[in-house]
Write a protein that holds these residues in place. Structure first.
Motif, PDB file in Angstrom:
ATOM      1  N   ILE A   5      34.971   4.603  56.550  1.00 48.19           N
ATOM      2  CA  ILE A   5      33.907   5.583  56.756  1.00 48.19           C
ATOM      3  C   ILE A   5      32.795   5.308  55.750  1.00 48.19           C
ATOM      4  N   PRO A   6      31.545   5.192  56.216  1.00 44.45           N
ATOM      5  CA  PRO A   6      30.414   4.952  55.304  1.00 44.45           C
ATOM      6  C   PRO A   6      29.856   6.257  54.743  1.00 44.45           C
ATOM      7  N   TYR A   7      30.482   6.734  53.682  1.00 41.05           N
ATOM      8  CA  TYR A   7      29.977   7.921  52.995  1.00 41.05           C
ATOM      9  C   TYR A   7      28.593   7.641  52.406  1.00 41.05           C
ATOM     10  N   ASN A  39      25.158   3.121  51.269  1.00 40.49           N
ATOM     11  CA  ASN A  39      26.503   3.334  51.781  1.00 40.49           C
ATOM     12  C   ASN A  39      27.540   3.269  50.671  1.00 40.49           C
ATOM     13  N   ASP A  40      28.538   4.095  50.810  1.00 35.51           N
ATOM     14  CA  ASP A  40      29.753   4.033  50.001  1.00 35.51           C
ATOM     15  C   ASP A  40      30.910   3.909  50.996  1.00 35.51           C
ATOM     16  N   GLU A  41      31.124   2.688  51.483  1.00 34.99           N
ATOM     17  CA  GLU A  41      32.120   2.441  52.533  1.00 34.99           C
ATOM     18  C   GLU A  41      33.518   2.551  51.949  1.00 34.99           C
ATOM     19  N   ARG A  42      34.335   3.382  52.559  1.00 33.72           N
ATOM     20  CA  ARG A  42      35.683   3.630  52.059  1.00 33.72           C
ATOM     21  C   ARG A  42      36.721   3.358  53.140  1.00 33.72           C
ATOM     22  N   ASP A  43      37.734   2.591  52.786  1.00 30.65           N
ATOM     23  CA  ASP A  43      38.881   2.398  53.666  1.00 30.65           C
ATOM     24  C   ASP A  43      39.808   3.595  53.517  1.00 30.65           C
ATOM     25  N   LEU A  44      40.220   4.163  54.644  1.00 29.59           N
ATOM     26  CA  LEU A  44      41.080   5.338  54.582  1.00 29.59           C
ATOM     27  C   LEU A  44      41.851   5.515  55.880  1.00 29.59           C
ATOM     28  N   LYS A  45      42.688   6.521  55.902  1.00 30.04           N
ATOM     29  CA  LYS A  45      43.461   6.851  57.089  1.00 30.04           C
ATOM     30  C   LYS A  45      42.856   8.061  57.778  1.00 30.04           C
ATOM     31  N   ALA A 218      38.610  11.640  47.301  1.00 31.75           N
ATOM     32  CA  ALA A 218      39.973  11.256  47.681  1.00 31.75           C
ATOM     33  C   ALA A 218      40.738  12.433  48.273  1.00 31.75           C
ATOM     34  N   ASN A 219      40.209  13.645  48.127  1.00 32.00           N
ATOM     35  CA  ASN A 219      40.882  14.827  48.663  1.00 32.00           C
ATOM     36  C   ASN A 219      40.675  15.000  50.164  1.00 32.00           C
ATOM     37  N   HIS A 220      39.650  14.372  50.709  1.00 35.18           N
ATOM     38  CA  HIS A 220      39.321  14.584  52.121  1.00 35.18           C
ATOM     39  C   HIS A 220      40.469  14.138  53.021  1.00 35.18           C
ATOM     40  N   ARG A 221      40.695  14.943  54.071  1.00 38.52           N
ATOM     41  CA  ARG A 221      41.686  14.587  55.096  1.00 38.52           C
ATOM     42  C   ARG A 221      40.986  14.605  56.454  1.00 38.52           C
ATOM     43  N   TRP A 222      41.049  13.464  57.123  1.00 41.84           N
ATOM     44  CA  TRP A 222      40.357  13.268  58.393  1.00 41.84           C
ATOM     45  C   TRP A 222      41.353  13.221  59.550  1.00 41.84           C
ATOM     46  N   GLN A 247      32.613  24.568  57.566  1.00 41.51           N
ATOM     47  CA  GLN A 247      31.788  23.657  58.348  1.00 41.51           C
ATOM     48  C   GLN A 247      32.640  22.501  58.868  1.00 41.51           C
ATOM     49  N   GLY A 248      32.233  21.975  60.002  1.00 38.20           N
ATOM     50  CA  GLY A 248      32.955  20.872  60.621  1.00 38.20           C
ATOM     51  C   GLY A 248      32.260  19.543  60.380  1.00 38.20           C
ATOM     52  N   PHE A 249      32.474  18.950  59.218  1.00 37.21           N
ATOM     53  CA  PHE A 249      31.912  17.624  58.956  1.00 37.21           C
ATOM     54  C   PHE A 249      32.637  16.609  59.828  1.00 37.21           C
ATOM     55  N   HIS A 250      31.876  15.672  60.384  1.00 37.85           N
ATOM     56  CA  HIS A 250      32.421  14.792  61.405  1.00 37.85           C
ATOM     57  C   HIS A 250      31.681  13.469  61.398  1.00 37.85           C
ATOM     58  N   CYS A 251      32.270  12.484  62.052  1.00 35.36           N
ATOM     59  CA  CYS A 251      31.640  11.180  62.269  1.00 35.36           C
ATOM     60  C   CYS A 251      32.474  10.414  63.274  1.00 35.36           C
ATOM     61  N   SER A 252      31.893   9.390  63.858  1.00 31.11           N
ATOM     62  CA  SER A 252      32.641   8.505  64.738  1.00 31.11           C
ATOM     63  C   SER A 252      33.225   7.365  63.920  1.00 31.11           C
ATOM     64  N   VAL A 253      34.439   6.961  64.233  1.00 31.57           N
ATOM     65  CA  VAL A 253      35.120   5.931  63.455  1.00 31.57           C
ATOM     66  C   VAL A 253      35.638   4.821  64.368  1.00 31.57           C
ATOM     67  N   PHE A 254      35.642   3.618  63.831  1.00 26.13           N
ATOM     68  CA  PHE A 254      36.190   2.479  64.554  1.00 26.13           C
ATOM     69  C   PHE A 254      37.703   2.629  64.656  1.00 26.13           C
ATOM     70  N   ASN A 255      38.198   2.472  65.872  1.00 22.86           N
ATOM     71  CA  ASN A 255      39.638   2.539  66.117  1.00 22.86           C
ATOM     72  C   ASN A 255      40.138   1.129  66.409  1.00 22.86           C
ATOM     73  N   PRO A 256      40.839   0.494  65.461  1.00 28.37           N
ATOM     74  CA  PRO A 256      41.292  -0.881  65.689  1.00 28.37           C
ATOM     75  C   PRO A 256      42.335  -1.002  66.789  1.00 28.37           C
ATOM     76  N   GLU A 257      42.908   0.120  67.215  1.00 25.82           N
ATOM     77  CA  GLU A 257      43.939   0.087  68.242  1.00 25.82           C
ATOM     78  C   GLU A 257      43.379   0.293  69.652  1.00 25.82           C
ATOM     79  N   SER A 258      42.081   0.511  69.771  1.00 25.15           N
ATOM     80  CA  SER A 258      41.491   0.777  71.082  1.00 25.15           C
ATOM     81  C   SER A 258      41.116  -0.523  71.780  1.00 25.15           C
TER      82      SER A 258
END
Length: 274
Positions: A5-7, A39-45, A218-222, A247-258
């Protein structure tokens, strides 16, 4: 799902300059910048939704509704202006049934997206159909909520000034099941708004909006809905008039399984008065 996610990066420039971005070309203007973001690109789950019923709009900033609607993909993509009012009425009726605390609900925006096959490898300004939004954000700030209504309902300020209202989005794919660039939503309970949220000027071709963007924590859960169907509606709150609710913070994310077709989606923005 492992993704990134590009924070918005924490940047000292924000001590003297408000964050801004634009979807208007500025290359022809000497010294102009399209944005002051880094951008602050972060790898996450991003975790799959296992029980849609456990999510609550007032606690988490988003929830899920299972409902049938009549808008089909072809009409949305080719005849949006002609069919959007009927879709608005459907969405308003669904929201009234789910949320009896709202005395009045008025839709005022309908956005249709179709991912270009080269997105995001070849980033460019798209003019016909909007693309997925990668930056984690809320579509408007509390001030931006009032700006939205001034633009959508000109001359009717007396109907909302001082009133308690929410700006809600209702998002779904146009074809399903959909896993391509799904919409990810962040659990509001994991966000510290005093540190994580940054107010941003969104400069458009004909106006300036004010929205909110997220810095990494690091506390965020998506979360995302796997195999989302056209009957799976995601409802999230962008802001409320007093700035006191989840508030509903949101974004579109790349799904490597799609491996499905490029995502097509529709979202309605509405004001809901208490």
């Amino acid at each position: 799902m492992e993704t990134s996610i590009p924070y918005l990066a924490q940047d000292p420039i924000f001590n003297v300059e408000k964050p801004f971005d634009t979807d208007v070309p500025v290359d022809h203007i000497p010294g102009a910048r399209a944005s002051n973001h880094r951008n602050d690109e972060r790898d996450l789950k991003v975790y799959p939704i296992t029980d849609p019923d456990e999510w609550d709009l007032d606690r988490h900033g988003f929830c899920f509704i299972r409902a049938k609607t009549g808008l089909n993909a072809e009409d949305a993509l080719t005849r949006k202006k002609e069919v959007q009012k009927d879709y608005w009425y459907e969405i308003e009726a669904i929201l009234h049934e789910r949320f009896p605390q709202y005395s009045r609900i008025e839709s005022y925006d309908c956005t249709v997206r179709k991912r270009d096959p080269d997105f995001p490898a070849n980033i460019r300004l798209y003019t016909k159909v909007e693309q997925p939004a990668r930056r984690p954000h809320s579509d408007c700030s509390p001030r931006g909520a009032h700006m939205n209504l001034q633009r959508a309902f000109p001359g009717q300020e007396r109907f909302w000034e001082g009133k308690d209202f929410d700006i809600l989005n209702v998002w779904r794919p146009l074809r399903g099941p959909s896993n391509d660039w799904p919409l990810a939503v962040c659990d509001w309970r994991t966000i510290d708004p005093s540190v994580d949220v940054r107010i941003n000027d969104a400069i458009r071709r004909d106006r300036v909006d004010e929205n909110a963007i997220l810095h990494f924590s690091a506390n965020h859960r998506w979360y995302f809905m796997k195999d989302q169907s056209v009957e799976d509606l995601i409802v999230f709150r962008n802001a409320d008039s007093f700035g006191k609710r989840a508030q509903g913070f949101h974004c579109s994310v790349f799904n490597p399984e799609s491996n499905g077709q490029p995502r097509e989606s529709v979202e309605v923005r509405c004001v809901a008065f208490r």
